[in-house]
Design a protein around this motif. Structure first.
Motif, short mmCIF file in Angstrom:
data_model
loop_
_atom_site.label_atom_id
_atom_site.label_comp_id
_atom_site.label_asym_id
_atom_site.label_seq_id
_atom_site.Cartn_x
_atom_site.Cartn_y
_atom_site.Cartn_z
N UNK A 66 -36.44 -33.69 21.42
CA UNK A 66 -34.80 -32.63 21.87
C UNK A 66 -35.73 -31.43 21.00
N UNK A 67 -35.83 -31.30 19.51
CA UNK A 67 -36.47 -30.59 18.96
C UNK A 67 -37.86 -29.69 19.11
N UNK A 68 -38.60 -30.36 19.85
CA UNK A 68 -39.67 -29.52 20.62
C UNK A 68 -39.39 -28.83 21.24
N UNK A 69 -38.42 -28.73 22.65
CA UNK A 69 -37.24 -28.61 23.80
C UNK A 69 -36.73 -26.92 22.76
N UNK A 70 -36.10 -26.90 21.26
CA UNK A 70 -34.94 -25.98 21.03
C UNK A 70 -35.90 -25.10 20.76
N UNK A 71 -37.37 -25.49 19.99
CA UNK A 71 -38.20 -24.37 19.81
C UNK A 71 -39.90 -24.13 20.13
N UNK A 72 -39.98 -23.89 21.73
CA UNK A 72 -39.81 -23.81 23.12
C UNK A 72 -39.23 -22.72 23.79
N UNK A 73 -38.38 -23.44 23.38
CA UNK A 73 -37.11 -22.06 24.23
C UNK A 73 -36.75 -20.92 23.81
N UNK A 74 -36.42 -21.51 22.35
CA UNK A 74 -37.09 -19.77 21.19
C UNK A 74 -37.80 -18.79 21.39
N UNK A 75 -39.00 -19.71 21.90
CA UNK A 75 -40.49 -18.97 21.69
C UNK A 75 -40.33 -18.61 22.64
N UNK A 76 -40.28 -18.98 24.37
CA UNK A 76 -39.91 -18.51 25.44
C UNK A 76 -38.52 -17.30 25.12
N UNK A 77 -37.92 -17.24 24.70
CA UNK A 77 -36.50 -15.95 24.79
C UNK A 77 -37.46 -14.84 23.65
N UNK A 78 -38.39 -15.30 22.40
CA UNK A 78 -38.79 -14.70 22.22
C UNK A 78 -40.03 -13.76 22.76
N UNK A 79 -40.91 -14.53 23.03
CA UNK A 79 -41.49 -13.42 24.58
C UNK A 79 -40.74 -12.51 25.66
N UNK A 80 -39.49 -13.08 26.22
CA UNK A 80 -39.13 -12.10 26.28
C UNK A 80 -38.00 -11.12 26.04
#
Length: 127
Positions: A66-80
Motif C-alpha cells: 500500500x505504501x509503495x502504491x501511495x508513493x508511486x501515485x504521488x510520484x505520478x501526480x508530481x510528474x503530471x
C-alpha cells in the motif's frame, strides 16, 4: 532466504529510471539545458520525484504494497504537474522529460503489479 517477486524487481527498476530521469536534461531553452533536479539553480520537482521513487523502491523491497502504491501515485501526480507546467513549451522538452513521464507511469503500474502478485501475510501460523 525470503522469496523475491518479479514485481519487486520491476518497481525497483522503475524507481531507478525515475531517479535517472531527474538527472538527464529535461528541456533546452535558449541553448541552456535544464534537468528536473535543479532547473536554473533552484531546487526543482526532481528532488521530490527522486525521494518518492526511492521510497517506493524501498517499500517494494519490504513488501509494503500500500505504501509503495501511495508513493508511486504521488510520484505520478508530481510528474503530471511538471507536464502541466511545461505544456506550453513542449517544443523545448528533451529525453529526460519523456523518460520521467514513462518511468512514472511504469512505477504506478509496477506498484499495482506488486499489489496483485505479492500475497497477503497470514496472521495465523500453520502448525
Amino acid at each position: 532466504m525470503k522469496k523475491f517477486y518479479p514485481s519487486q524487481i520491476v518497481v525497483i527498476v522503475a524507481a531507478v529510471l525515475v531517479c535517472i530521469s531527474t538527472l538527464v536534461p529535461a528541456a533546452e531553452i535558449l541553448g541552456q539545458q535544464m534537468n528536473l533536479l535543479m532547473p536554473g539553480g533552484d531546487v526543482g520537482a526532481g528532488v521530490f520525484l527522486m525521494a518518492l521513487s526511492i521510497l517506493a523502491g524501498v517499500m517494494a523491497l519490504f513488501k509494503r504494497k500500500v505504501l509503495c502504491l501511495i508513493f508511486a501515485i504521488l510520484n505520478l501526480v508530481i510528474a503530471f504537474t511538471q507536464y502541466a507546467s511545461l505544456s506550453d513549451y513542449l517544443d523545448f522538452v528533451t529525453a529526460g522529460f519523456y523518460l520521467m513521464m514513462v518511468s512514472s507511469f511504469l512505477l504506478v503500474f509496477a506498484a499495482i503489479f506488486l499489489m496483485v502478485q505479492v500475497p497477503k501475510k497470514s496472521k495465523v501460523k500453520e502448525q
